[in-house]
Motif scaffolding. Structure first.
Motif, PDB file in Angstrom:
ATOM      1  N   THR A  30       0.856  -1.189   0.000  1.00  0.00           N
ATOM      2  CA  THR A  30       0.000   0.000   0.000  1.00  0.00           C
ATOM      3  C   THR A  30       0.889   1.235   0.000  1.00  0.00           C
ATOM      4  N   ASP A  63      -9.929 -10.590   2.396  1.00  0.00           N
ATOM      5  CA  ASP A  63      -8.572 -10.285   2.843  1.00  0.00           C
ATOM      6  C   ASP A  63      -8.598 -10.135   4.358  1.00  0.00           C
ATOM      7  N   SER A  68      -5.647 -10.058   6.125  1.00  0.00           N
ATOM      8  CA  SER A  68      -4.280  -9.694   6.508  1.00  0.00           C
ATOM      9  C   SER A  68      -4.288  -8.524   7.493  1.00  0.00           C
ATOM     10  N   HIS A  69      -3.210  -8.348   8.184  1.00  0.00           N
ATOM     11  CA  HIS A  69      -3.009  -7.242   9.127  1.00  0.00           C
ATOM     12  C   HIS A  69      -4.079  -7.208  10.220  1.00  0.00           C
ATOM     13  N   GLY A  70      -4.659  -8.354  10.548  1.00  0.00           N
ATOM     14  CA  GLY A  70      -5.637  -8.446  11.624  1.00  0.00           C
ATOM     15  C   GLY A  70      -6.964  -7.769  11.340  1.00  0.00           C
TER      16      GLY A  70
END
Length: 132
Positions: free
Chosen positions: A29, A85, A87-89
């Motif tokens: 990102t 998605d 990801s990243h919690g």
């Protein structure tokens, strides 16, 4: 719809810049408020930076205040693919180009009418074709 494009990751590395590769192929990102299109107000079409497929029209772009170019809808059904998605919690919906599978950004359900969606895209994932 255009034929799918399939390349190895090494082939993508040869055609994309290092920063494009990180975002488009490794799902990175870009930092908010740094991309070249988040403040763009010109009329035209936004394309996938990896394969050139038309993705979003300027008529669906709006200022979300997020620091990334935001759109209410894709230019045509089937141009983008949604993928869960976690990801990243976080639980989000990733947006990919349907032609080449490149990561573009995410979609959220906090956008304006008529769709109520906010397609939050990375500028580096996009190219822009100005309307003549």
């Amino acid at each position: 719809m255009t034929d799918k494009i399939e390349r190895t990751e090494d082939e993508w590395k040869e055609t994309l810049t290092k920063d494009q590769f990180i975002v488009l192929r490794q799902k990175g990102t870009e930092a908010p408020f740094t991309g070249k299109y988040y403040e763009n107000k010109e009329d035209g079409t936004y394309l996938c930076a990896a394969c050139g497929q038309e993705l979003f029209g300027s008529d669906s772009k709006f200022d979300s205040g997020s620091g990334w170019p935001s759109f209410t809808k894709a230019i045509q059904e089937g141009r983008v693919v949604r993928k869960d998605d976690s990801s990243h919690g976080m639980k989000r919906t990733e947006i990919l180009c349907s032609r080449c599978g490149s990561h573009l950004g995410h979609v959220f359900d906090d956008g304006p009418a008529p769709t109520g969606e906010r397609f939050c895209m990375n500028s580096i994932s996009l190219d822009f074709k100005k309307e003549k």
